[in-house]
Structure formats: structure tokens, C-alpha cells
Design a protein around this motif. Structure first.
Motif, PDB file in Angstrom:
ATOM      1  N   ILE A  81      29.124  12.181   0.123  1.00 17.46           N
ATOM      2  CA  ILE A  81      30.181  12.692   1.017  1.00 17.46           C
ATOM      3  C   ILE A  81      29.633  13.770   1.943  1.00 17.46           C
ATOM      4  O   ILE A  81      29.903  13.802   3.145  1.00 17.46           O
ATOM      5  CB  ILE A  81      31.356  13.254   0.177  1.00 17.46           C
ATOM      6  N   MET A  82      28.813  14.649   1.355  1.00 21.39           N
ATOM      7  CA  MET A  82      28.262  15.746   2.166  1.00 21.39           C
ATOM      8  C   MET A  82      27.349  15.199   3.272  1.00 21.39           C
ATOM      9  O   MET A  82      27.290  15.732   4.364  1.00 21.39           O
ATOM     10  CB  MET A  82      27.500  16.731   1.271  1.00 21.39           C
ATOM     11  N   GLY A  83      26.649  14.129   2.980  1.00 15.98           N
ATOM     12  CA  GLY A  83      25.708  13.570   3.961  1.00 15.98           C
ATOM     13  C   GLY A  83      26.388  12.644   4.959  1.00 15.98           C
ATOM     14  O   GLY A  83      25.803  12.285   5.978  1.00 15.98           O
ATOM     15  N   PHE A 106      17.919  20.380   0.232  1.00 15.87           N
ATOM     16  CA  PHE A 106      18.751  20.384  -0.974  1.00 15.87           C
ATOM     17  C   PHE A 106      18.639  19.038  -1.694  1.00 15.87           C
ATOM     18  O   PHE A 106      18.412  18.971  -2.899  1.00 15.87           O
ATOM     19  CB  PHE A 106      20.201  20.675  -0.581  1.00 15.87           C
ATOM     20  N   VAL A 107      18.745  17.975  -0.928  1.00 13.75           N
ATOM     21  CA  VAL A 107      18.657  16.636  -1.534  1.00 13.75           C
ATOM     22  C   VAL A 107      17.250  16.422  -2.097  1.00 13.75           C
ATOM     23  O   VAL A 107      17.084  15.935  -3.217  1.00 13.75           O
ATOM     24  CB  VAL A 107      19.003  15.546  -0.495  1.00 13.75           C
ATOM     25  N   ARG A 108      16.245  16.840  -1.346  1.00 19.49           N
ATOM     26  CA  ARG A 108      14.854  16.608  -1.758  1.00 19.49           C
ATOM     27  C   ARG A 108      14.477  17.417  -3.000  1.00 19.49           C
ATOM     28  O   ARG A 108      13.965  16.893  -3.968  1.00 19.49           O
ATOM     29  CB  ARG A 108      13.925  16.993  -0.603  1.00 19.49           C
ATOM     30  N   TYR A 109      14.754  18.716  -2.961  1.00 13.95           N
ATOM     31  CA  TYR A 109      14.282  19.585  -4.052  1.00 13.95           C
ATOM     32  C   TYR A 109      15.276  19.684  -5.193  1.00 13.95           C
ATOM     33  O   TYR A 109      14.888  19.990  -6.303  1.00 13.95           O
ATOM     34  CB  TYR A 109      14.037  21.004  -3.547  1.00 13.95           C
ATOM     35  N   MET A 110      16.540  19.508  -4.880  1.00 14.89           N
ATOM     36  CA  MET A 110      17.532  19.852  -5.882  1.00 14.89           C
ATOM     37  C   MET A 110      18.410  18.707  -6.298  1.00 14.89           C
ATOM     38  O   MET A 110      19.160  18.819  -7.248  1.00 14.89           O
ATOM     39  CB  MET A 110      18.391  20.998  -5.361  1.00 14.89           C
ATOM     40  N   GLY A 111      18.379  17.617  -5.574  1.00 15.51           N
ATOM     41  CA  GLY A 111      19.232  16.490  -5.936  1.00 15.51           C
ATOM     42  C   GLY A 111      18.865  15.973  -7.305  1.00 15.51           C
ATOM     43  O   GLY A 111      17.746  16.160  -7.778  1.00 15.51           O
ATOM     44  N   PRO A 112      19.810  15.348  -7.978  1.00 15.52           N
ATOM     45  CA  PRO A 112      19.591  14.894  -9.349  1.00 15.52           C
ATOM     46  C   PRO A 112      18.642  13.710  -9.399  1.00 15.52           C
ATOM     47  O   PRO A 112      19.034  12.580  -9.059  1.00 15.52           O
ATOM     48  CB  PRO A 112      20.998  14.497  -9.803  1.00 15.52           C
ATOM     49  N   ASP A 113      17.419  13.969  -9.788  1.00 16.99           N
ATOM     50  CA  ASP A 113      16.406  12.917  -9.965  1.00 16.99           C
ATOM     51  C   ASP A 113      16.257  11.993  -8.768  1.00 16.99           C
ATOM     52  O   ASP A 113      16.075  10.792  -8.926  1.00 16.99           O
ATOM     53  CB  ASP A 113      16.724  12.079 -11.206  1.00 16.99           C
ATOM     54  N   LEU A 114      16.402  12.550  -7.562  1.00 16.94           N
ATOM     55  CA  LEU A 114      16.225  11.665  -6.394  1.00 16.94           C
ATOM     56  C   LEU A 114      14.760  11.694  -5.966  1.00 16.94           C
ATOM     57  O   LEU A 114      14.087  12.700  -6.161  1.00 16.94           O
ATOM     58  CB  LEU A 114      17.121  12.119  -5.238  1.00 16.94           C
TER      59      LEU A 114
END
Ligand SMILES: [Fe+2]
Ligand SMILES: [Fe+2]
Length: 326
Positions: free
Chosen positions: A301-303, A318-326
Motif C-alpha cells: 500500500i505504501m509503495g 526501508f524496503v531494502r534494509y528493513m523489509g521482512p526478508d525481502l
């Protein structure tokens, strides 16, 4: 309206026995609660006098104790001073697992914010957060903790005080992962924790309203950015980064946010980070009227629908470093 009993309760705060001095030498009086004819009475259990040290020592040794103990609100600063000291000892102990350390630091931070929001403690209590955030910064950077391990310890039920601590930790973790310096990282942690301070000055019935807000109520809520900034400025000890996180976290990157309608780089980079973490925590926690979204759904939703609200670089990091196991 407060009743007489509430007024008396306001003077006392529950404490965690674990943070009392192990030598039994306390620097404040400790009370327990009884009730007579329906009204709460606080009875002194031990004072700071040396003759009472044995009592406190025995209490600590007994460990699990169903009885709740309290201190006077004015002693909260001293109590959190003790708690901070024991956190320092805890994090320097290599035998204690990282998760236990962060959980303890989380609990102390939560206590401070709960005292502030839920019990209307004085703003002075916020000073206790500074050292706690510094300890968290040391603990997280030493262990290179990622977002995943942080999100394991955060409360998933939304209260203003848990949301505040969650956003503080997420912001701090962002600072560590993107290799910002320790001062900036600490500012991120503090600013995240303090971003909604202004809500303490908005009518509680509006803050906790389940249904749709009227235009008037929404205007009252929107004022929390400005009020938060005002509180932090008046305390005269926080950096501009921290102050702007409170004042600008509802600004949107492409404009049309509040309170000033700033656009793009007019918004402080610290507040742009806070915006991402604020929305992420709000989406992934439960409230009485909504379920918690999964991290994947929240990021989607945020993206997509909300993408204009965020600084793309920050959301990408945020998605790269902190996203859940992405
Ligand atoms: Fe907010
Ligand atoms: Fe928030």
C-alpha cells in the motif's frame, strides 16, 4: 472530570521491582496499595532510611511477587535513573542474549512513554528517554540488528505510547542500517519516540474515538504536530532534527500534508524518515476497529496508493534494509 480518588492515584506510579537496587538502598519511598471503603490508599512499605534496606532486599530476592508496588510521581526520574543503570549493566553482559536486552530496553522506554501519555506525568519524565535511547543505539549498532529483529519485540496493539516507542525504534534502526552517525541515529530514535507528543494536549476522547472523525475533530488532531513541536522547543534541550520530526511528520513529499503543506526537500530528512515509519507502524498494528496488516500488505500500500506521501529514496531504503526478508 477527575474524582478525588483519581487525584490521589495521580501521585503514585507502579514500578518494576527488577530495577530496585540489589543492595536494598533505595533513594525513594516505596508504597503498596490497599483499598478501604472503595477508595485507594497508598501505604508506605519502605522508606529511603537505611533501616528499611533489608525489607527491600528481601523483596527483590523473593522475585515473583503478586503485590504491586508504587512510588511517588516526583520520584519517577530517580526510578528511571536506576532502571537506566541496570540496563547499562545488562547490555554489557555478553552472556545475555540480544533479544532479551532489546526487550528490556523496549519495556523501559514503553514505561516512560506510558507514564507520559497514559498517566499525564510531567514532561520532565521525557528526559529519562535520552539515556535509554543512547543505550538502545549502542545495543543495536553493536549487534547490527536489522529491522526484522526489532519488529519481533514491538507491541502490535496500537496505543499512543507503544506506537511512539515502535516508531522510535524503527527510525533508529533505519539510521543504523543506512550508516548515519551515532548522534543522528540517536536523534532519530528520540524524535521517533517523541513525534506524537502533541497528542498529550489533544482531547483524549478525540484521540481514542473509534468512528469517523468530524471535520472539527480532525482539525483538533492535526494540531498535534504543532503542539508536539511546541513542547519540545519549550524543553530547550532537543536538537532541531528532533523538533522537526514532531512538527513535520504529517507533511507529504508531494505536498498537501499538514500543518504547513511543505513539499519535497523543504521537509526535514529526519521528518521524512519518521513519516515512513509512522505510517508503517500505524498499518501493521491492531486497533479496536481494524486488524493489523501484514508487513507485505503494508509495504504494498505504501509503495502504491500512498507513494506520493514519501521520499522515494527513504521508502526504497526501508524496503531494502528493513523489509521482512525481502
Ligand atoms: Fe502524528
Ligand atoms: Fe504517529
Amino acid at each position: 472530570m477527575k474524582t478525588g480518588i483519581d487525584e490521589q492515584q495521580e501521585l503514585f506510579r507502579p514500578i518494576d521491582l527488577e530495577f530496585l537496587n540489589s543492595d536494598g538502598a533505595e533513594i525513594f519511598d516505596i508504597f503498596y496499595k490497599t483499598s478501604s471503603f472503595g477508595s485507594a490508599q497508598y501505604v508506605k512499605f519502605a522508606s529511603s532510611h537505611p533501616s528499611h534496606q533489608d525489607k527491600v532486599r528481601r523483596l527483590i530476592e523473593e522475585g515473583e511477587n503478586d503485590q504491586e508496588f508504587f512510588i511517588r510521581e516526583e520520584d519517577l526520574g530517580k526510578y528511571y535513573g536506576l532502571a537506566t543503570k541496570s540496563l547499562r549493566t545488562l547490555i554489557s553482559n555478553p552472556q545475555i542474549p540480544f533479544e532479551k536486552k532489546t526487550r528490556k530496553i523496549y519495556d523501559v522506554s514503553k514505561g516512560i512513554m506510558k507514564d507520559f501519555f497514559a498517566s499525564n506525568a510531567s514532561e520532565k519524565i521525557l528526559h529519562s528517554s535520552e539515556e535509554v535511547m543512547e543505550i538502545m543505539e549502542q545495543c543495536l549498532s553493536k549487534n547490527e540488528a536489522g529491522f526484522h529483529s526489532i519488529s519481533m519485540i514491538t507491541n502490535k496493539d496500537y496505543y499512543t505510547y507503544t506506537h511512539s516507542v515502535n516508531v522510535g525504534l524503527y527510525c533508529m534502526s533505519y539510521g543504523i542500517k543506512t550508516k548515519m552517525g551515532p548522534n543522528d541515529t540517536k536523534d532519530l530514535g528520540l524524535g521517533g519516540m517523541f513525534h506524537d507528543l502533541g497528542k498529550s494536549r489533544v482531547d483524549e476522547s478525540i484521540i481514542n474515538k473509534d468512528g469517523k472523525l468530524t471535520d472539527e475533530e480532525f482539525e483538533a488532531i492535526k494540531n498535534h504536530s504543532f503542539l508536539g513541536e511546541e513542547i519540545l522547543v519549550s524543553m530547550q534541550c532537543y536538537t532541531n532534527n528532533v523538533v522537526r520530526m514532531a512538527g513535520e511528520h504529517h507533511e507529504k513529499f508531494k505536498g498537501n500534508g499538514y500543518p504547513k503543506g511543505l513539499v519535497g526537500e523543504e521537509i526535514s530528512p529526519f521528518a521524512r524518515i519518521c513519516k515512513v515509519m509512522d505510517v508503517y507502524d500505524a498499518l501493521t498494528t491492531r486497533r479496536s476497529y481494524k486488524k493489523a496488516m501484514t508487513p507485505f500488505d503494508a509495504l504494498t500500500i505504501m509503495g502504491k496508493q500512498m507513494v506520493d506521501e514519501f521520499d522515494h529514496n527513504i521508502l526504497g531504503n526501508f524496503v531494502r534494509y528493513m523489509g521482512p526478508d525481502l
